[in-house]
Design a protein around this motif. Structure first.
Motif, PDB file in Angstrom:
ATOM      1  N   SER A   1       0.894  -1.248   0.004  1.00 21.12           N
ATOM      2  CA  SER A   1      -0.087   0.029   0.118  1.00 21.12           C
ATOM      3  C   SER A   1       0.837   1.206   0.052  1.00 21.12           C
ATOM      4  O   SER A   1       0.243   2.159  -0.338  1.00 21.12           O
ATOM      5  CB  SER A   1      -0.870  -0.230   1.425  1.00 21.12           C
ATOM      6  OG  SER A   1      -0.089  -0.262   2.489  1.00 21.12           O
TER       7      SER A   1
ATOM      8  N   ILE B   1      -5.126   6.316  -0.684  1.00 21.26           N
ATOM      9  CA  ILE B   1      -6.332   6.054  -1.255  1.00 21.26           C
ATOM     10  C   ILE B   1      -6.109   5.806  -2.807  1.00 21.26           C
ATOM     11  O   ILE B   1      -6.881   4.907  -3.632  1.00 21.26           O
ATOM     12  CB  ILE B   1      -7.306   7.265  -0.874  1.00 21.26           C
ATOM     13  CG1 ILE B   1      -7.503   7.493   0.621  1.00 21.26           C
ATOM     14  CG2 ILE B   1      -8.536   7.341  -1.792  1.00 21.26           C
ATOM     15  CD1 ILE B   1      -8.114   8.689   1.085  1.00 21.26           C
TER      16      ILE B   1
ATOM     17  N   ALA C   1      -5.295   2.424  -3.798  1.00 23.99           N
ATOM     18  CA  ALA C   1      -6.270   1.360  -3.551  1.00 23.99           C
ATOM     19  C   ALA C   1      -7.277   1.483  -4.627  1.00 23.99           C
ATOM     20  O   ALA C   1      -8.021   0.550  -5.026  1.00 23.99           O
ATOM     21  CB  ALA C   1      -7.033   1.629  -1.907  1.00 23.99           C
ATOM     22  N   LEU C   2      -7.536   2.833  -4.932  1.00 23.67           N
ATOM     23  CA  LEU C   2      -8.614   2.740  -6.112  1.00 23.67           C
ATOM     24  C   LEU C   2      -8.076   2.373  -7.264  1.00 23.67           C
ATOM     25  O   LEU C   2      -8.867   2.081  -8.192  1.00 23.67           O
ATOM     26  CB  LEU C   2      -8.881   4.398  -6.476  1.00 23.67           C
ATOM     27  CG  LEU C   2      -9.918   4.956  -5.169  1.00 23.67           C
ATOM     28  CD1 LEU C   2      -9.786   6.432  -5.369  1.00 23.67           C
ATOM     29  CD2 LEU C   2     -11.098   4.611  -5.153  1.00 23.67           C
TER      30      LEU C   2
ATOM     31  N   ILE D   1      -7.964  -5.446  -3.052  1.00 31.64           N
ATOM     32  CA  ILE D   1      -7.441  -4.950  -1.920  1.00 31.64           C
ATOM     33  C   ILE D   1      -7.479  -5.925  -0.813  1.00 31.64           C
ATOM     34  O   ILE D   1      -8.440  -6.311  -0.579  1.00 31.64           O
ATOM     35  CB  ILE D   1      -8.175  -3.667  -1.324  1.00 31.64           C
ATOM     36  CG1 ILE D   1      -8.296  -2.467  -2.674  1.00 31.64           C
ATOM     37  CG2 ILE D   1      -6.848  -2.648  -0.428  1.00 31.64           C
ATOM     38  CD1 ILE D   1      -9.283  -1.609  -2.167  1.00 31.64           C
TER      39      ILE D   1
ATOM     40  N   LEU E   1     -10.759   2.412   5.922  1.00 26.03           N
ATOM     41  CA  LEU E   1     -12.041   2.674   5.371  1.00 26.03           C
ATOM     42  C   LEU E   1     -12.604   4.167   6.161  1.00 26.03           C
ATOM     43  O   LEU E   1     -12.827   4.989   5.568  1.00 26.03           O
ATOM     44  CB  LEU E   1     -13.058   1.455   5.410  1.00 26.03           C
ATOM     45  CG  LEU E   1     -12.558   0.502   4.344  1.00 26.03           C
ATOM     46  CD1 LEU E   1     -13.832  -0.599   4.318  1.00 26.03           C
ATOM     47  CD2 LEU E   1     -12.519   0.827   2.629  1.00 26.03           C
TER      48      LEU E   1
ATOM     49  N   THR F   1     -15.158   5.335  -0.911  1.00 20.88           N
ATOM     50  CA  THR F   1     -15.090   4.504  -0.088  1.00 20.88           C
ATOM     51  C   THR F   1     -15.815   2.917  -0.113  1.00 20.88           C
ATOM     52  O   THR F   1     -15.709   1.877   0.328  1.00 20.88           O
ATOM     53  CB  THR F   1     -15.217   4.889   1.406  1.00 20.88           C
ATOM     54  OG1 THR F   1     -16.637   5.599   1.583  1.00 20.88           O
ATOM     55  CG2 THR F   1     -14.238   6.027   1.910  1.00 20.88           C
TER      56      THR F   1
ATOM     57  N   LEU G   1     -14.174   1.155  -2.666  1.00 25.30           N
ATOM     58  CA  LEU G   1     -12.809   0.336  -1.885  1.00 25.30           C
ATOM     59  C   LEU G   1     -13.448  -0.787  -1.015  1.00 25.30           C
ATOM     60  O   LEU G   1     -12.738  -1.818  -0.895  1.00 25.30           O
ATOM     61  CB  LEU G   1     -12.195   1.524  -1.035  1.00 25.30           C
ATOM     62  CG  LEU G   1     -11.524   2.439  -1.808  1.00 25.30           C
ATOM     63  CD1 LEU G   1     -10.853   3.680  -0.664  1.00 25.30           C
ATOM     64  CD2 LEU G   1     -10.573   2.053  -2.734  1.00 25.30           C
TER      65      LEU G   1
ATOM     66  N   SER H   1     -12.344  -4.986  -1.027  1.00 26.39           N
ATOM     67  CA  SER H   1     -11.286  -5.514  -0.162  1.00 26.39           C
ATOM     68  C   SER H   1     -11.751  -6.837   0.627  1.00 26.39           C
ATOM     69  O   SER H   1     -12.780  -7.111   0.652  1.00 26.39           O
ATOM     70  CB  SER H   1     -11.227  -4.372   0.910  1.00 26.39           C
ATOM     71  OG  SER H   1     -12.350  -4.141   1.557  1.00 26.39           O
TER      72      SER H   1
END
Length: 393
Positions: free
Chosen positions: A74, A131, A134-135, A140, A152, A171, A174, A178
């Motif tokens: 990450s 962020i 992750a996007l 994830i 989150l 979010t 995400l 995840s």
């Protein structure tokens, strides 16, 4: 996962736990064709901001060698890296969160106004980068649900504070991509009677009537040195016969609590006639594991821990944990091994930890939890399912 799958793994900050995660992936998927690039665990802010530059312009050939899957930590600036190296944008990608930048405690010991402002600016950049990364991911994965929830929640709060034009539902997007995939523990750890092949450790330090307590964390503020000092003071006042093994990584600058702790322990050992505990970061891993094998208690005073890998390894080798009833610990360790978290009172929390320890003292081993469900063998199916789903057309 098909044999000979070509996988590129990028680790932006090669801390010890990140190295262990990489080793466990190699153990889980021995037939894959791995290419792994890692950057040294120093200059944290620059690592997080500069890893895309380093890799794109220093390692372009390695990045474009016809891979089928990309796995990154990450801390990797994935959105920038894909811009610099467009070939990476076509690869299915797993982003792995060992930690997140929303759940770190403040370092009040080191803060002045200028430094605090600089840290806040760096932190905001790191949070936004995580962020964006992750996007970019197809999947994830987090090493604990505590890590996932705190990321989150922190991302949602940050996005809500931004002034305008923030897309809706980020979010939620995400969250849907995840899942929790802990770092597996090596299968070899669970054969606690097997020889580690390590040099002999001074057995006088690890045997006898004294309780052997292991504290195996980095010597930094976020691992709770003040609470560690408070617990040791409390145990000494209660007449507990123990020695403490300080095994964590240490640095040129250490919190002041460690100097006080070492003097306290020296007086304790002398008054009790106890051989001192080990106070050393043991570089040789086999020698380190041998010390854990002879420990009674593994203690955590951490103010954050996203999986608690060092504690879980010690449990696999026979130690009984004594940890805060918070963070990731409730997911992996039973209630009798967790002491209450008492906000704003180190003294009260130290007393609570000592109470918990004394309840376990009549039979330490009876309280040792079984963590075999976190072994490579036990977690292999979940990891294989996740990786295989990314490789489907």
């Amino acid at each position: 996962m098909p044999e000979d799958t070509r996988i590129l793994l990028l680790s932006a900050y090669e801390a010890v736990s990140h190295q262990q995660w990489r080793s466990r992936l190699f153990e889980l998927f021995p037939t894959a064709r791995w290419t792994a690039l890692g950057l040294p665990a120093r200059h944290f802010a620059w690592r997080v901001r500069g890893n895309s530059l380093t890799w794109a312009f220093n390692h372009r050939q390695e990045l474009t060698d016809n891979y089928e899957l990309l796995i990154v930590t990450s801390l990797c600036d994935l959105s920038a890296l894909r811009g610099f190296v467009p070939e990476l944008a076509a690869l299915p990608t797993l982003v792995y969160f060992h930690e997140n930048q929303f759940a770190y405690p403040d370092n009040t010991e080191a803060d002045d106004a200028r430094r605090a402002g600089r840290q806040a600016h760096n932190l905001l950049n790191m949070q936004l980068t995580s962020i964006y990364t992750a996007l970019c991911a197809d999947m994830i994965a987090f090493n604990s649900d505590w890590n996932r929830r705190s990321f989150l929640s922190g991302a949602r709060q940050l996005l809500d504070r931004l002034p305008d034009h923030v897309p809706c539902g980020l979010t939620e997007h995400l969250q849907q991509r995840s899942q929790v995939l802990p770092v597996p523990l090596a299968d070899s750890l669970f054969n606690s009677h097997a020889s580690t092949g390590a040099p002999a450790i001074n057995q006088q330090r690890l045997s006898g009537d004294a309780l052997n307590i292991v504290w195996n964390h980095r010597h930094e503020y976020d691992k709770g040195p003040e609470l560690l000092l408070g617990i040791m003071q409390e145990l000494i006042e209660r007449g507990v016969c123990f020695r403490l093994h300080l095994l964590g990584q240490r640095f040129r600058q250490q919190p002041a609590a460690f100097a006080t702790l070492r003097q306290l322990l020296s007086d304790h050992y002398q008054s009790q006639g106890i051989e001192p505990g080990i106070d050393n970061h043991i570089e040789d891993r086999n020698a380190y594991l041998q010390v854990l094998q002879h420990g009674d208690i593994v203690l955590s005073t951490a103010r954050h821990d996203f999986q608690g890998l060092s504690v879980l390894e010690a449990c696999a080798l026979g130690c009984t944990p004594l940890v805060p009833d918070a963070l990731a610990y409730p997911e992996y360790l039973p209630a009798q091994c967790r002491y209450p978290v008492i906000a704003d009172s180190i003294s009260a929390q130290a007393q609570a930890a000592a109470d918990c320890l004394q309840k376990m003292l009549p039979d330490i081993r009876a309280n040792r939890p079984n963590v075999s469900h976190l072994s490579v063998g036990a977690l292999g199916a979940a990891w294989n399912e996740a990786i295989s789903s990314l490789l489907k057309p």
